[in-house]
Design a protein around this motif. Sequence first.
Motif, PDB file in Angstrom:
ATOM      1  N   THR A 190      52.656  20.269 -91.613  1.00 32.39           N
ATOM      2  CA  THR A 190      53.613  19.184 -91.390  1.00 32.39           C
ATOM      3  C   THR A 190      54.342  19.300 -90.050  1.00 32.39           C
ATOM      4  O   THR A 190      55.153  18.435 -89.724  1.00 32.39           O
ATOM      5  CB  THR A 190      54.655  19.171 -92.518  1.00 32.39           C
ATOM      6  OG1 THR A 190      55.279  20.465 -92.611  1.00 32.39           O
ATOM      7  CG2 THR A 190      53.998  18.848 -93.845  1.00 32.39           C
ATOM      8  N   PHE A 191      54.068  20.353 -89.278  1.00 31.02           N
ATOM      9  CA  PHE A 191      54.768  20.527 -88.003  1.00 31.02           C
ATOM     10  C   PHE A 191      53.970  19.878 -86.871  1.00 31.02           C
ATOM     11  O   PHE A 191      52.792  19.546 -87.005  1.00 31.02           O
ATOM     12  CB  PHE A 191      54.980  22.015 -87.725  1.00 31.02           C
ATOM     13  CG  PHE A 191      55.959  22.656 -88.670  1.00 31.02           C
ATOM     14  CD1 PHE A 191      57.317  22.621 -88.408  1.00 31.02           C
ATOM     15  CD2 PHE A 191      55.518  23.284 -89.825  1.00 31.02           C
ATOM     16  CE1 PHE A 191      58.221  23.217 -89.273  1.00 31.02           C
ATOM     17  CE2 PHE A 191      56.414  23.874 -90.705  1.00 31.02           C
ATOM     18  CZ  PHE A 191      57.771  23.840 -90.422  1.00 31.02           C
ATOM     19  N   ASN A 192      54.635  19.711 -85.736  1.00 30.02           N
ATOM     20  CA  ASN A 192      54.031  19.061 -84.573  1.00 30.02           C
ATOM     21  C   ASN A 192      52.903  19.898 -83.974  1.00 30.02           C
ATOM     22  O   ASN A 192      52.700  21.043 -84.337  1.00 30.02           O
ATOM     23  CB  ASN A 192      55.094  18.808 -83.498  1.00 30.02           C
ATOM     24  CG  ASN A 192      56.109  17.772 -83.940  1.00 30.02           C
ATOM     25  OD1 ASN A 192      55.832  16.936 -84.793  1.00 30.02           O
ATOM     26  ND2 ASN A 192      57.297  17.822 -83.357  1.00 30.02           N
ATOM     27  N   GLU A 249      68.680  10.287 -91.220  1.00 29.89           N
ATOM     28  CA  GLU A 249      67.845  11.288 -90.552  1.00 29.89           C
ATOM     29  C   GLU A 249      67.614  12.508 -91.433  1.00 29.89           C
ATOM     30  O   GLU A 249      66.540  13.105 -91.408  1.00 29.89           O
ATOM     31  CB  GLU A 249      68.481  11.719 -89.233  1.00 29.89           C
ATOM     32  CG  GLU A 249      68.598  10.621 -88.186  1.00 29.89           C
ATOM     33  CD  GLU A 249      67.251  10.061 -87.763  1.00 29.89           C
ATOM     34  OE1 GLU A 249      66.227  10.727 -87.987  1.00 29.89           O
ATOM     35  OE2 GLU A 249      67.220   8.945 -87.208  1.00 29.89           O
ATOM     36  N   SER A 298      64.686  11.614 -93.539  1.00 26.98           N
ATOM     37  CA  SER A 298      63.400  11.168 -92.979  1.00 26.98           C
ATOM     38  C   SER A 298      62.939  11.913 -91.739  1.00 26.98           C
ATOM     39  O   SER A 298      61.770  11.781 -91.347  1.00 26.98           O
ATOM     40  CB  SER A 298      63.490   9.674 -92.641  1.00 26.98           C
ATOM     41  OG  SER A 298      64.492   9.446 -91.666  1.00 26.98           O
ATOM     42  N   LYS A 302      61.396  14.279 -89.059  1.00 28.22           N
ATOM     43  CA  LYS A 302      60.279  15.225 -89.100  1.00 28.22           C
ATOM     44  C   LYS A 302      60.594  16.417 -88.206  1.00 28.22           C
ATOM     45  O   LYS A 302      61.742  16.809 -88.064  1.00 28.22           O
ATOM     46  CB  LYS A 302      58.992  14.509 -88.699  1.00 28.22           C
ATOM     47  CG  LYS A 302      58.617  13.383 -89.669  1.00 28.22           C
ATOM     48  CD  LYS A 302      57.326  12.706 -89.289  1.00 28.22           C
ATOM     49  CE  LYS A 302      56.984  11.589 -90.274  1.00 28.22           C
ATOM     50  NZ  LYS A 302      55.712  10.890 -89.911  1.00 28.22           N
ATOM     51  N   ASP A 303      59.590  16.999 -87.592  1.00 32.04           N
ATOM     52  CA  ASP A 303      59.778  18.180 -86.748  1.00 32.04           C
ATOM     53  C   ASP A 303      60.219  17.726 -85.357  1.00 32.04           C
ATOM     54  O   ASP A 303      59.428  17.646 -84.430  1.00 32.04           O
ATOM     55  CB  ASP A 303      58.468  18.972 -86.682  1.00 32.04           C
ATOM     56  CG  ASP A 303      58.602  20.264 -85.891  1.00 32.04           C
ATOM     57  OD1 ASP A 303      59.726  20.782 -85.779  1.00 32.04           O
ATOM     58  OD2 ASP A 303      57.573  20.755 -85.391  1.00 32.04           O
ATOM     59  N   ASN A 304      61.518  17.411 -85.221  1.00 36.18           N
ATOM     60  CA  ASN A 304      62.006  16.875 -83.961  1.00 36.18           C
ATOM     61  C   ASN A 304      63.426  17.362 -83.678  1.00 36.18           C
ATOM     62  O   ASN A 304      63.972  18.193 -84.415  1.00 36.18           O
ATOM     63  CB  ASN A 304      61.952  15.340 -83.968  1.00 36.18           C
ATOM     64  CG  ASN A 304      62.729  14.739 -85.140  1.00 36.18           C
ATOM     65  OD1 ASN A 304      63.705  15.323 -85.622  1.00 36.18           O
ATOM     66  ND2 ASN A 304      62.300  13.575 -85.590  1.00 36.18           N
ATOM     67  N   ARG A 318      66.155  17.150 -86.490  1.00 39.00           N
ATOM     68  CA  ARG A 318      66.106  18.225 -87.486  1.00 39.00           C
ATOM     69  C   ARG A 318      66.669  19.522 -86.908  1.00 39.00           C
ATOM     70  O   ARG A 318      67.352  20.272 -87.609  1.00 39.00           O
ATOM     71  CB  ARG A 318      64.667  18.415 -87.979  1.00 39.00           C
ATOM     72  CG  ARG A 318      64.507  19.495 -89.054  1.00 39.00           C
ATOM     73  CD  ARG A 318      63.154  19.409 -89.722  1.00 39.00           C
ATOM     74  NE  ARG A 318      63.046  18.201 -90.512  1.00 39.00           N
ATOM     75  CZ  ARG A 318      63.539  18.048 -91.741  1.00 39.00           C
ATOM     76  NH1 ARG A 318      64.194  19.065 -92.332  1.00 39.00           N
ATOM     77  NH2 ARG A 318      63.399  16.922 -92.395  1.00 39.00           N
TER      78      ARG A 318
END
Length: 525
Positions: free
Chosen positions: A265-267, A443, A446, A448-450, A453
């Motif tokens: 699930t990570f970038n 946020e 929802s 993600k890896d950004n 977060r």
Amino acid sequence: MTERQKSWASLGAVWVLLLVLAALRPMAVPDEGRYGEIGRWMLQSGDWLVPRLNGIPFFHKPPLLHWVNASLMAALGAQVWVARLGPALHAGLMLLALYLSVRRMDFGAGERAESLARRAALMLGSSLAFLIGGQYINHDMLVAGWIGVAIWAFAAAFVGSDSGGRADRGPWVPRPGLALLGFAACGLGVLSKGLIGLVLPGLVLFVWLLWTRQFRKVLYLPWLRGLLLFALIAVPWFMLAERRAPGLLAYLFGDQQFNRYTATTFNNGRPWWFYVAGLFLLLFPWAFFALQPLVARGFKRPHAEPPLTPAARVWVALAWIWLVAIIGFFSVPHSKLIGYALPVMPALAFLAALGFEQGLGRWRHAERLFKALLVLAVGVALAVNLAATRYTERRGTADIAAVLACQMGPQDTVLAAGDFPYDLPFLVRLPQAMVVVQDWDHERQSAKDNWRRELFEGANFDAQAGQRLQGLDALTQAAGQAGQWLVAPNDQAVSGFERVLRGQSWTLYRSPSTQAGAGLASCRR
């Protein structure tokens, strides 16, 4: 000039070139802005225990990079080139460890080890891995440097085993000084980037000792002194930081390391062959010479050097295992970054230098070819540095940061909306954290890896610092107050503020009642 002096001059020349390139390139986002600012904030706040991004705890990595950066900034000032000195010093450490290690190898041919060591150092020192990766502000070069020192030190301790005057042990006792250096390097590797600072050297050495039938020597390591030294270096910060921020260890080791290794699930998802291709890029054009033993099997080699001695083959085995084990380790996760390949660069440079000399060592034009390729490698690095400069200038905040620094007052507030300007706090030398405006309730459900977060997970460790994360209504309130500045991406709709400057990617605004103050820095005209 002696051969030894030529070698030292070569090492010095490539490191000076690295520093020159580091001084010419603007601060890249997000990584350089993030890690440069954490070090600056650590120095400004005086809190050397908890790394903070925008005043909010940031526990993605251990703190060695931030300690080094803050210390250098305390001595030399909070400048971009100073923030790059930490990685550059560790790149120099990697280069020095490679040269000293190869120089002491037994090749059974006079000055061959000296020549090979200098060639390997020049191959590494002219590569993108060194000239670009060695000036980039993040943790990768630090952990790569200490992993390299650990592997070289332990390997030299094992290869140089002696009985230490004890006939009952035979030739199995590793040299204790080198072994202790290896333990210390592992500790610093853990402080650089976590468990890989210990796991990767251990993996390489474990396989190598089994392959070369030396594993019995492990029993005679100075385990008590070594583990104590490792613990004194690596453990205290984790214990103290966990007391300050309960849950840190679970977050750092569990979420940021184990989950990043196993989850999808990570970038930065990349195919399995990503690092194989990356090796040829990072050590271009030299990496191709590492394939020489494979290519040579089908061809006669009129210019080849004599076969390797048995002692030399032990080191070659180490280099191949070093290369394959670490690249294999990092090829497993879904998320892949090119900087993760840096720990294998010393091994690859050694194999490339050996391949060059084995294949072309007796060819009369070999040195001319080597110098031509050296010029090519440096030229590629210069081109990449220039391309990175232009890319960064189009995406960073340097243009609006220069105006903000000379207009805002020391007590003014800076708000960021729509995105996070990683480089702005460092470039402006902000005395207080920005107010970051988002719909944070949404946020948290929802993101993600950004960057969002990064901030709200850090705020979980410090509720007071988390108050810098404000909802959308904060913009309306700020627009009616004096001393309020807003930065937002150019495509972000903004109302209630006056535009000061539209830059290449970001726009600077101020509230209608805000006047330009004395400024945090003098204006450049």
